[in-house]
Design a protein around this motif. Structure first.
Motif, PDB file in Angstrom:
ATOM      1  N   LEU A  17      -1.139  94.488   7.138  1.00  0.00           N
ATOM      2  CA  LEU A  17      -1.042  93.043   7.847  1.00  0.00           C
ATOM      3  C   LEU A  17       0.213  93.069   8.676  1.00  0.00           C
ATOM      4  CD1 LEU A  17      -2.045  90.172   8.192  1.00  0.00           C
ATOM      5  CD2 LEU A  17      -1.125  89.744   5.899  1.00  0.00           C
ATOM      6  N   ASN A  18       0.234  92.631   9.761  1.00  0.00           N
ATOM      7  CA  ASN A  18       1.424  92.682  10.685  1.00  0.00           C
ATOM      8  C   ASN A  18       1.490  91.049  11.034  1.00  0.00           C
ATOM      9  OD1 ASN A  18       1.449  95.640  12.476  1.00  0.00           O
ATOM     10  ND2 ASN A  18       0.000  95.172  10.898  1.00  0.00           N
ATOM     11  N   VAL A  19       2.751  90.458  10.428  1.00  0.00           N
ATOM     12  CA  VAL A  19       2.994  89.112  10.578  1.00  0.00           C
ATOM     13  C   VAL A  19       4.252  88.880  11.244  1.00  0.00           C
ATOM     14  CG1 VAL A  19       1.510  88.721   8.660  1.00  0.00           C
ATOM     15  CG2 VAL A  19       3.908  88.705   8.604  1.00  0.00           C
ATOM     16  N   HIS A  20       4.403  87.325  11.856  1.00  0.00           N
ATOM     17  CA  HIS A  20       5.761  86.812  12.382  1.00  0.00           C
ATOM     18  C   HIS A  20       6.384  86.101  11.246  1.00  0.00           C
ATOM     19  CE1 HIS A  20       4.959  88.341  16.450  1.00  0.00           C
ATOM     20  NE2 HIS A  20       3.619  87.512  16.357  1.00  0.00           N
ATOM     21  N   ASP A  21       5.873  85.813  10.148  1.00  0.00           N
ATOM     22  CA  ASP A  21       6.389  84.989   9.054  1.00  0.00           C
ATOM     23  C   ASP A  21       5.848  85.451   7.664  1.00  0.00           C
ATOM     24  OD1 ASP A  21       7.266  83.040   7.312  1.00  0.00           O
ATOM     25  OD2 ASP A  21       6.711  81.430   8.327  1.00  0.00           O
ATOM     26  N   VAL A  22       6.602  86.516   7.115  1.00  0.00           N
ATOM     27  CA  VAL A  22       6.456  87.052   6.133  1.00  0.00           C
ATOM     28  C   VAL A  22       6.167  86.151   4.671  1.00  0.00           C
ATOM     29  CG1 VAL A  22       7.159  88.706   4.014  1.00  0.00           C
ATOM     30  CG2 VAL A  22       7.162  89.445   6.579  1.00  0.00           C
ATOM     31  N   ALA A  23       7.170  85.182   4.708  1.00  0.00           N
ATOM     32  CA  ALA A  23       7.109  84.235   3.622  1.00  0.00           C
ATOM     33  C   ALA A  23       5.642  83.392   3.631  1.00  0.00           C
ATOM     34  CB  ALA A  23       8.248  83.281   3.813  1.00  0.00           C
ATOM     35  N   ARG A  24       5.485  82.981   4.811  1.00  0.00           N
ATOM     36  CA  ARG A  24       4.343  82.206   4.744  1.00  0.00           C
ATOM     37  C   ARG A  24       2.916  83.042   4.482  1.00  0.00           C
ATOM     38  NH1 ARG A  24       0.712  83.280   7.808  1.00  0.00           N
ATOM     39  NH2 ARG A  24       1.939  84.173   9.440  1.00  0.00           N
ATOM     40  N   GLN A  31      -1.497  82.536  -2.935  1.00  0.00           N
ATOM     41  CA  GLN A  31      -2.263  81.136  -3.464  1.00  0.00           C
ATOM     42  C   GLN A  31      -3.803  81.223  -3.504  1.00  0.00           C
ATOM     43  OE1 GLN A  31      -0.834  78.014  -0.999  1.00  0.00           O
ATOM     44  NE2 GLN A  31       0.949  77.659  -2.378  1.00  0.00           N
ATOM     45  N   THR A  32      -4.258  82.276  -2.691  1.00  0.00           N
ATOM     46  CA  THR A  32      -5.788  82.330  -2.276  1.00  0.00           C
ATOM     47  C   THR A  32      -6.212  83.502  -3.052  1.00  0.00           C
ATOM     48  OG1 THR A  32      -5.400  83.649  -0.102  1.00  0.00           O
ATOM     49  CG2 THR A  32      -5.435  81.121  -0.111  1.00  0.00           C
ATOM     50  N   LEU A  33      -5.668  84.568  -3.170  1.00  0.00           N
ATOM     51  CA  LEU A  33      -6.008  85.779  -3.592  1.00  0.00           C
ATOM     52  C   LEU A  33      -5.345  86.188  -5.022  1.00  0.00           C
ATOM     53  CD1 LEU A  33      -7.124  87.947  -0.272  1.00  0.00           C
ATOM     54  CD2 LEU A  33      -8.460  86.458  -1.780  1.00  0.00           C
ATOM     55  N   GLY A  34      -4.362  85.621  -5.241  1.00  0.00           N
ATOM     56  CA  GLY A  34      -3.313  85.999  -6.335  1.00  0.00           C
ATOM     57  C   GLY A  34      -2.736  87.466  -6.075  1.00  0.00           C
ATOM     58  N   TRP A  35      -2.507  87.772  -4.968  1.00  0.00           N
ATOM     59  CA  TRP A  35      -1.755  88.955  -4.502  1.00  0.00           C
ATOM     60  C   TRP A  35      -0.392  88.974  -4.875  1.00  0.00           C
ATOM     61  CZ3 TRP A  35      -3.703  90.461   1.126  1.00  0.00           C
ATOM     62  CH2 TRP A  35      -4.921  91.054   0.601  1.00  0.00           C
ATOM     63  N   ARG A  36       0.397  90.100  -5.070  1.00  0.00           N
ATOM     64  CA  ARG A  36       1.503  90.086  -5.537  1.00  0.00           C
ATOM     65  C   ARG A  36       2.302  90.946  -4.340  1.00  0.00           C
ATOM     66  NH1 ARG A  36       2.926  92.981  -9.511  1.00  0.00           N
ATOM     67  NH2 ARG A  36       1.146  93.923  -9.804  1.00  0.00           N
ATOM     68  N   PHE A  37       3.707  90.827  -4.043  1.00  0.00           N
ATOM     69  CA  PHE A  37       4.086  91.973  -2.941  1.00  0.00           C
ATOM     70  C   PHE A  37       5.397  92.419  -3.710  1.00  0.00           C
ATOM     71  CE2 PHE A  37       1.875  88.352  -1.247  1.00  0.00           C
ATOM     72  CZ  PHE A  37       1.176  89.057  -0.172  1.00  0.00           C
ATOM     73  N   ILE A  50       1.249  95.544  -0.708  1.00  0.00           N
ATOM     74  CA  ILE A  50       0.554  94.478  -1.239  1.00  0.00           C
ATOM     75  C   ILE A  50      -0.080  94.765  -2.588  1.00  0.00           C
ATOM     76  CG2 ILE A  50      -1.555  93.050  -0.823  1.00  0.00           C
ATOM     77  CD1 ILE A  50      -0.836  93.415   2.175  1.00  0.00           C
ATOM     78  N   LEU A  51      -0.147  94.136  -3.602  1.00  0.00           N
ATOM     79  CA  LEU A  51      -0.775  94.541  -5.024  1.00  0.00           C
ATOM     80  C   LEU A  51      -1.953  93.445  -5.539  1.00  0.00           C
ATOM     81  CD1 LEU A  51       2.635  95.248  -6.295  1.00  0.00           C
ATOM     82  CD2 LEU A  51       1.089  96.927  -6.226  1.00  0.00           C
ATOM     83  N   SER A  52      -2.919  93.866  -5.785  1.00  0.00           N
ATOM     84  CA  SER A  52      -3.822  92.860  -6.390  1.00  0.00           C
ATOM     85  C   SER A  52      -4.044  93.682  -7.922  1.00  0.00           C
ATOM     86  CB  SER A  52      -5.166  93.313  -5.557  1.00  0.00           C
ATOM     87  OG  SER A  52      -6.253  92.461  -6.212  1.00  0.00           O
ATOM     88  N   GLY A  53      -3.512  92.954  -8.620  1.00  0.00           N
ATOM     89  CA  GLY A  53      -3.566  93.517 -10.175  1.00  0.00           C
ATOM     90  C   GLY A  53      -2.418  94.604 -10.018  1.00  0.00           C
ATOM     91  N   ALA A  54      -2.744  95.692 -10.523  1.00  0.00           N
ATOM     92  CA  ALA A  54      -1.901  97.003 -10.612  1.00  0.00           C
ATOM     93  C   ALA A  54      -2.384  97.963  -9.407  1.00  0.00           C
ATOM     94  CB  ALA A  54      -2.271  98.019 -11.886  1.00  0.00           C
TER      95      ALA A  54
END
Length: 129
Positions: A17-24, A31-37, A50-54
């Motif tokens: 994922l290439n973004v202009h605002d990492v925090a957003r 909030q939507t998928l439960g991902w961690r970073f 990007i982590l989904s569970g482990a």
């Protein structure tokens, strides 16, 4: 990039994922998928795993600088190839446009970005064993 197993030639091996605002972006996907970073410091930037569970399911980075001015946020798909340099020659002969020639990423592999004849952008990578 994940290092659990060597990806097979022709298989999607990573999404970025290439973004202009990492925090957003992190807030949205948490909030939507439960991902961690997980931060992965790199020269001049931080790459985010990007982590989904482990499971490591992709990466994210912030597009900064003139090279990304006006570029929309987007997902980039990576496909594993057996020999990036040879495959790029075949791709160009088949009508692809090489957007970013092959380059090495220490500890990860050798990759390039191309536009297939219809214009779709994709990254190809020969992962490091």
């Amino acid at each position: 990039m994940p290092s659990e197993a060597q990806p097979t030639h022709g298989v999607v091996c990573w999404s970025e994922l290439n973004v202009h605002d990492v925090a957003r972006a992190q807030q949205f996907y948490t909030q939507t998928l439960g991902w961690r970073f997980e931060a992965m410091p790199m020269p001049g930037m931080t790459y985010w795993i990007i982590l989904s569970g482990a499971a490591r399911v992709g990466g994210m980075f912030e597009m900064t600088g003139d090279a990304f001015a006006g570029a929309p946020e987007h997902w980039l798909t990576y496909i594993a190839v057996d020999d990036i340099d040879a495959r790029l020659q075949k791709a160009a002969a088949a009508g692809a446009r090489i957007c970013k020639p092959a380059f090495d990423i220490a500890g990860v592999g050798r990759m390039a970005v191309l536009a297939e004849p219809g214009g779709a952008i994709v990254a190809w990578m020969t992962p490091r064993p």
